[in-house]
Design a protein around this motif. Structure first.
Motif, short mmCIF file in Angstrom:
data_model
loop_
_atom_site.label_atom_id
_atom_site.label_comp_id
_atom_site.label_asym_id
_atom_site.label_seq_id
_atom_site.Cartn_x
_atom_site.Cartn_y
_atom_site.Cartn_z
N UNK A 242 0.84 -1.20 0.00
CA UNK A 242 0.00 0.00 0.00
C UNK A 242 0.87 1.24 0.00
N UNK A 243 0.70 2.16 -0.96
CA UNK A 243 1.53 3.37 -1.00
C UNK A 243 1.10 4.37 0.08
N UNK A 278 -8.00 4.66 -7.85
CA UNK A 278 -6.69 5.14 -7.39
C UNK A 278 -6.45 4.80 -5.92
N UNK A 279 -7.36 5.18 -5.04
CA UNK A 279 -7.13 5.03 -3.59
C UNK A 279 -7.62 3.67 -3.08
N UNK A 285 -11.33 2.51 -2.43
CA UNK A 285 -11.41 3.54 -1.38
C UNK A 285 -11.56 2.93 0.02
N UNK A 286 -10.79 1.88 0.30
CA UNK A 286 -10.69 1.34 1.66
C UNK A 286 -9.44 0.47 1.72
N UNK A 287 -8.92 0.30 2.94
CA UNK A 287 -7.80 -0.62 3.17
C UNK A 287 -8.16 -1.55 4.33
N UNK A 288 -9.44 -1.87 4.42
CA UNK A 288 -9.91 -2.72 5.53
C UNK A 288 -9.16 -4.06 5.53
N UNK A 289 -8.75 -4.57 6.68
CA UNK A 289 -8.95 -4.01 8.04
C UNK A 289 -7.86 -3.04 8.48
N UNK A 315 -20.12 10.49 -16.50
CA UNK A 315 -20.68 10.16 -15.20
C UNK A 315 -19.70 9.25 -14.46
N UNK A 316 -19.53 9.54 -13.16
CA UNK A 316 -18.54 8.83 -12.36
C UNK A 316 -19.19 8.25 -11.11
N UNK A 317 -18.61 7.16 -10.60
CA UNK A 317 -19.15 6.49 -9.42
C UNK A 317 -18.06 6.33 -8.35
N UNK A 318 -18.44 6.66 -7.12
CA UNK A 318 -17.60 6.43 -5.96
C UNK A 318 -18.03 5.16 -5.24
N UNK A 319 -17.15 4.66 -4.38
CA UNK A 319 -17.47 3.45 -3.61
C UNK A 319 -18.45 3.74 -2.48
N UNK A 320 -18.24 4.83 -1.73
CA UNK A 320 -19.01 5.08 -0.52
C UNK A 320 -19.56 6.50 -0.50
N UNK A 321 -20.86 6.67 -0.29
CA UNK A 321 -21.41 8.03 -0.19
C UNK A 321 -21.11 8.66 1.16
N UNK A 322 -20.92 9.96 1.15
CA UNK A 322 -20.75 10.74 2.37
C UNK A 322 -21.54 12.03 2.23
#
Length: 561
Positions: A242-243, A278-279, A285-289, A315-322
């Motif tokens: 993981x960078x 990217x992340x 968009x997670x590095x669980x756990x 149109x773009x999609x994210x993993x998690x809404x906030x």
């Protein structure tokens, strides 16, 4: 009111009915009654206006009447029979005004007659106009069909013939492969290696770029590591590196990559949607756990801003809404459809939407997802929980599911029916319910084309493709295409009426045109959306019927409507 006595006629005209102009200024009933039959009593009626209702035809059965107010002297001069011509001199003789008569039953009768006449006229006009109009109704087809930018998605890395109708494929790419040397981007190689077999079939890609993929080689370029960006080893999901996402050099160089991606793909018709990556592990968009390995909120927001700047069109999609991202132009992707979509836990996909107040995002941005467990998870989920899958698709307004969804091989006919039902409910599904247009119209003249569209899917169509009117002259094998300004992205689930003002095309002799509807991608040789109707469909055009255009002596220019 009209008088108790009316003049007889000996000519072709029907009897006249004579009324004073207003209730407040009337000629005495007794005085006018004395004048009209005999025309011997001097009296000044020149200031009185009267209402004349007369037949416009000598035929006793004529239903056409004209109404107009004229001076009484003019009425006598033009309409009285020869036996009443003596009234002229009497009407021109000054005399005193006489008291107004009472409002009697004759006026009520006349008032009623006038209403009857006008109702008859209105009825005649309406019936005549609508007798030239045709209305058709259409049925929805029962099968599931592949339509652009919706439905099942298939893996792009392994080229096979999809067992399900599909128009979308998914492709990952590591930053390492896209920019092996700093500043030199290898986009074309990616397109040739993975995209080409699918795009040749008219399919579109959903892609994601990653910097860390568990179980695969390091995702960031070697030159970035040499420049000082550090890596942290982990053992989860098969292990990986993981960078340091908060390293200033990482953020600077990844923003340059995002800008290059936008420059190449934001207006590329081969690209359906962008899965913001990217992340995190797999770019999800997670590095669980190992949550301590993930990017800070500041870096997350900088990455979002970079994508919004680089991709103003796609149109773009994210993993998690906030609550912060819900205010921006992002859709979302459920990473574990069915398993983690709904439930009491606050981290479930639907609950994250509720907590971010993002329940209405689907109206303008796409919602997608993938099954947990890859191909086996997609097959098992649709086989064992079809009703729950259908409920989640409808309530979550999902437009597409994959990338293993397109590879489902049904166990039996019942399983295939469930898979088809899910495809029909995903995204949009446009059905033409009815259409109204003239049977015949004169060349160069305006006419109205009305129709009703019902979206029986769960979501709208997200790009401003062009609704087109197709006029096809079959004998001459000529087709006229007229673009409209109707915004098809506003067609949420439900019915939508469309009313178009059109101009009939120029013809030199009466011509029959087949009238069609089409929604096309605004690029050369672009894709078309198919209406899901039973009927005459050809190359993405649904023909609602035909009408005739007659020639005109003086053709006008066929202007845009």
């Amino acid at each position: 009111m009209y008088m108790n006595k009316t003049p007889r006629t000996t000519g072709a005209h029907s009897p006249l009915r004579i009324l004073p102009r207003t209730k407040t200024r009337k000629t005495s009933k007794s005085a006018c009654a004395a004048i009209l039959p005999s025309a011997t009593t001097p009296m000044d009626c020149r200031d009185c206006s009267i209402l004349i209702i007369r037949r416009c035809s000598s035929s006793p059965t004529s239903k056409f009447y004209s109404r107009r107010k004229i001076p009484i002297s003019t009425a006598w001069n033009s309409c009285l029979t020869p036996t009443r011509q003596a009234a002229r001199s009497a009407l021109n003789t000054p005399s005193r005004k006489v008291p107004s008569p009472s409002w009697n039953g004759d006026c009520i009768k006349m008032k009623f007659l006038r209403k009857i006449v006008w109702l008859a006229l209105i009825s005649l006009v309406v019936s005549t106009a609508w007798s030239q109009i045709q209305t058709h109704q259409y049925r929805e087809r029962e099968d599931a069909i592949a339509n652009p930018l919706k439905g099942w998605v298939i893996w792009g890395e392994n080229y096979t013939t999809p067992p399900q109708p599909t128009t979308l494929f998914f492709s990952y790419r590591s930053w390492r492969k896209l920019e092996p040397v700093e500043g030199r981007f290898e986009f074309e190689q990616w397109e040739n290696d993975v995209w080409q077999p699918w795009t040749q079939r008219g399919m579109k890609v959903i892609f994601r770029v990653y910097a860390d993929y568990p179980g695969r080689p390091i995702g960031i370029p070697p030159w970035l590591i040499d420049a000082g960006v550090t890596l942290t080893k982990y053992d989860d999901y098969g292990g990986g590196w993981s960078p340091d996402y908060d390293h200033p050099l990482f953020l600077e160089k990844v923003q340059r990559l995002i800008a290059a991606l936008g420059e190449r793909y934001d207006n590329d018709p081969r690209v359906a949607f962008l899965d913001v990556g990217v992340l995190g592990h797999w770019g999800e968009w997670h590095t669980y756990p190992r949550t301590e390995l993930f990017a800070s909120v500041r870096v997350q927001r900088e990455i979002m801003k970079g994508f919004l700047t680089a991709f103003p069109t796609k149109k773009m999609m994210l993993r998690t809404p906030s609550s912060w991202s819900a205010q921006l132009a992002f859709g979302y992707r459920d990473d574990c459809f069915l398993t983690d979509t709904d439930g009491p836990e606050d981290w479930k996909f639907f609950n994250l939407f509720r907590s971010a107040r993002a329940e209405d995002v689907w109206k303008t941005q796409p919602i997608g997802g993938e099954f947990c467990g890859g191909g086996e998870g997609a097959k098992t989920g649709t086989l064992n929980q079809p009703d729950e899958c259908l409920r989640l698709i409808e309530e979550g307004h999902f437009s597409h599911l994959g990338p293993a969804g397109g590879s489902i091989v049904a166990e039996n006919d019942a399983h295939q029916r469930h898979v088809d039902a899910m495809l029909k409910k995903m995204g949009y599904r446009f059905v033409i319910r009815d259409a109204t247009f003239p049977l015949r119209v004169e060349s160069g003249k305006p006419f109205v084309f009305q129709f009703t569209i019902e979206n029986v899917g769960s979501a709208p169509f997200y790009y401003p493709w062009t609704l087109q009117i197709i006029l096809r002259d079959l004998p001459r094998q000529e087709t006229i295409v007229k673009n409209t300004e109707i915004d098809v992205t506003k067609w949420l689930p439900g019915q939508h009426g469309v009313n178009l003002q059109m101009i009939a095309p120029p013809v030199v002799e009466e011509t029959t045109f087949h009238l069609g509807l089409s929604i096309g991608e605004p690029v050369e040789d672009g894709a078309r959306i198919r209406f899901t109707n039973v009927g005459n469909e050809e190359n993405g055009v649904f023909y609602v019927g035909e009408f005739n255009v007659t020639s005109a002596a003086n053709l006008r220019d066929w202007n845009e409507y």
